[in-house]
Design an enzyme around this catalytic site. Structure first.
Site, short mmCIF file in Angstrom:
data_model
loop_
_atom_site.label_atom_id
_atom_site.label_comp_id
_atom_site.label_asym_id
_atom_site.label_seq_id
_atom_site.Cartn_x
_atom_site.Cartn_y
_atom_site.Cartn_z
N HIS A 81 -13.89 1.68 16.99
CA HIS A 81 -12.82 2.65 17.29
C HIS A 81 -13.20 3.97 16.63
O HIS A 81 -13.85 3.99 15.58
CB HIS A 81 -11.52 2.09 16.71
CG HIS A 81 -10.28 2.86 17.01
ND1 HIS A 81 -9.95 4.02 16.36
CD2 HIS A 81 -9.28 2.63 17.90
CE1 HIS A 81 -8.80 4.47 16.81
NE2 HIS A 81 -8.37 3.65 17.76
N ASP A 110 -12.62 -3.34 9.66
CA ASP A 110 -11.48 -2.75 10.35
C ASP A 110 -10.72 -3.90 11.01
O ASP A 110 -11.13 -4.42 12.05
CB ASP A 110 -11.99 -1.74 11.38
CG ASP A 110 -10.87 -1.17 12.23
OD1 ASP A 110 -9.73 -1.68 12.17
OD2 ASP A 110 -11.15 -0.22 12.99
N GLN A 114 -7.16 -4.93 14.77
CA GLN A 114 -6.88 -5.84 15.90
C GLN A 114 -6.81 -7.30 15.50
O GLN A 114 -6.35 -8.13 16.29
CB GLN A 114 -7.94 -5.66 17.00
CG GLN A 114 -7.90 -4.30 17.67
CD GLN A 114 -6.57 -4.01 18.35
OE1 GLN A 114 -5.81 -4.92 18.68
NE2 GLN A 114 -6.27 -2.74 18.54
N LYS A 123 0.89 -2.57 14.48
CA LYS A 123 0.24 -3.51 15.41
C LYS A 123 0.56 -4.95 15.02
O LYS A 123 0.06 -5.89 15.62
CB LYS A 123 -1.27 -3.31 15.38
CG LYS A 123 -1.74 -1.96 15.91
CD LYS A 123 -3.24 -1.87 15.87
CE LYS A 123 -3.79 -0.49 16.06
NZ LYS A 123 -3.80 -0.03 17.45
N CYS A 141 -10.03 5.14 22.55
CA CYS A 141 -10.58 5.68 21.28
C CYS A 141 -11.91 5.01 20.96
O CYS A 141 -12.19 4.67 19.80
CB CYS A 141 -9.62 5.53 20.12
SG CYS A 141 -8.08 6.40 20.37
N1 PLP Z 1 -9.30 0.48 14.58
C1 PLP Z 1 -9.07 -0.25 15.67
C2 PLP Z 1 -10.01 -1.35 16.05
C3 PLP Z 1 -7.95 0.01 16.46
O1 PLP Z 1 -7.72 -0.72 17.56
C4 PLP Z 1 -7.06 1.04 16.07
C5 PLP Z 1 -5.87 1.39 16.90
O2 PLP Z 1 -5.88 1.25 18.10
C6 PLP Z 1 -7.34 1.77 14.91
C7 PLP Z 1 -8.47 1.46 14.20
C8 PLP Z 1 -6.44 2.86 14.45
O3 PLP Z 1 -5.23 2.33 14.04
P1 PLP Z 1 -4.01 3.29 13.64
O4 PLP Z 1 -3.84 4.26 14.76
O5 PLP Z 1 -2.87 2.36 13.47
O6 PLP Z 1 -4.40 3.96 12.36
#
Ligand code: PLP
Length: 407
Positions: free
Chosen positions: A124, A201, A204, A227, A365
């Site tokens: 992401h 990270d 998910q 999430k 993203c």
């Molecule tokens: N990393 C991953 C794999 C994600 O799917 C997301 C959000 O879609 C993020 C990071 C960013 O999360 P947040 O917008 O809650 O900070």
């Protein structure tokens, strides 16, 4: 709740019962954000209505009670991730801020010109751009572990890429596009042997499968409450004690200091060193209710439920002519990204929305991953604790209708 009773689970989500006269929501965008159960909504609202007070600042009872509840959620989060110590849990605004914290604090103090941060081809933007900014500032570079056509990391390349220049390996636990669950423990073992620290990270994964940071062997694990059936505006940075302890603050302000003078300031120990300013108190309280909710169901039940849905959806989606799914890793999570020949994902998403079906369309993203997949965008259906086969049936039926309109 001992066994997974989907109807009992769904009954707890007000958004699923529908507003009067409104069409029932088919919500297939849980990878972007999850719906909220009543216990989370009530925990936050009741706190504001009855128990509101600031934390770690007040001598009066309300503030002390709020502090105890806030710190209680830190302990819940420790237990949820099986961290060794409660002071390894830092509250942040979410995954993005947690990665930026690590990149700016750990990254800026450790990375030097010529060093590398190794990410993967499926990250992401949060786990790319945060590192890129720091790399640019210190003269370090990003290197990339590739993926194969099934959407799995090419582990055969890992040892070659893990040169002594690599100081950080940052990778997704579960891809937000491919659904791939990465072999994080194996990557962490090899990265540590090469002298790098590992950030996982977990945006998910955290709400969809059991997570044990000690078993994963990572130095950092990050995730977002919104999430995970919790409120927005809060998330977790887990950091291994020894690593957090050595990190400088990244934001200055109230409550992260021991003494302040115009010449010099001394800082609190973690986690407070990294929680400058008044935190999102009510959101943390709501997050605690969400962690209890997920634990009450049991993440192993949840993972089994979502795997069942993923298998069912994969089979059913292939009934739609011209539909192509990205990511076929064994054991993938409940995320299915797809395109349909000759149809723009934005058109598909808009026409599904007209039928009351919420999916995500776009690059998710993950523009470098889109480039690797050879598309600019996809449609993405993703599942949560409340998703059902009926949701998938509605999606498939909806896609047939979309084909009828667009072709
Ligand atoms: N990393 C991953 C794999 C994600 O799917 C997301 C959000 O879609 C993020 C990071 C960013 O999360 P947040 O917008 O809650 O900070």
């Amino acid at each position: 709740m001992s066994a997974f009773d989907i109807e009992r689970v769904r009954a707890q989500f007000p958004m699923l019962s529908g507003r009067e006269g409104a069409r029932k929501l088919v919500f297939l965008d849980s990878a972007a954000t999850s719906l909220k159960p009543r216990v989370v909504i009530d925990a936050e609202a009741d706190f504001y209505a009855r128990d509101y007070g600031t934390v770690r600042r007040g001598i009066y009872g309300l503030s002390q009670a709020a502090t105890a509840r806030y710190e209680g959620v830190r302990e819940k989060a420790r237990s949820f991730l099986n961290a060794r110590e409660v002071n390894e849990i830092v509250f942040t605004r979410g995954t993005t801020e947690a990665i930026n914290l690590v990149a700016n604090s750990f990254g800026r103090s450790v990375l030097k010109s010529g060093d590398e941060v190794l990410v993967t081809a499926m990250e992401h933007h949060a786990n790319i751009v945060s590192w890129q900014l720091v790399c640019k500032a210190v003269g370090a570079t990003l290197s990339v572990l590739p993926i194969d056509d099934s959407g799995q990391l090419v582990l055969a390349e890992l040892d070659r890429l893990l040169s002594p220049r690599v100081k950080v390996v940052a990778l997704a636990h579960m891809s937000n596009v491919l659904g791939t669950v990465n072999p994080v423990a194996e990557v962490a073992r090899r990265a540590h042997a090469a002298g790098a620290v590992v950030l996982v990270d977990g945006a998910q994964s955290a709400a969809h499968m059991p997570v044990d940071v000690q078993e994963l062997g990572c130095d950092f694990f990050v995730c977002s409450s919104h999430k995970m059936c919790g409120p927005s505006g809060v998330g977790i940075l887990y950091g291994r004690h020894e690593v957090l302890e050595a990190m400088p603050p990244w934001q200055g302000g109230g409550d992260m200091i021991v003494t302040v003078g115009f010449d010099e300031t001394t800082f609190e120990a973690p986690p407070y060193r990294f929680e400058a300013g008044t935190p999102p108190i009510a959101q943390v309280i709501g997050f605690g209710a969400a962690l209890d909710f997920l634990d009450g169901i049991g993440r192993e039940h949840l993972a089994a439920h979502e795997h069942g849905l993923t298998d069912y959806a994969t089979g059913r989606l292939h009934e739609v002519p011209g539909l192509r799914v990205f990511g076929s890793a064994p054991g993938k999570g409940g995320i299915i990204a797809f395109v349909i020949d000759g149809m723009a994902p934005y058109d598909i998403g808009t026409l599904l929305d007209e039928q009351g079906i919420a999916v995500r369309v776009g690059h998710h993203c993950a523009q470098p991953l889109m480039k690797r997949l050879g598309v600019a965008s996809t449609v993405r259906a993703s599942f949560g604790v409340y998703s059902t086969r009926a949701d998938i049936d509605a999606l498939v039926e909806g896609l047939h209708k979309v084909r009828g309109i667009l072709s």
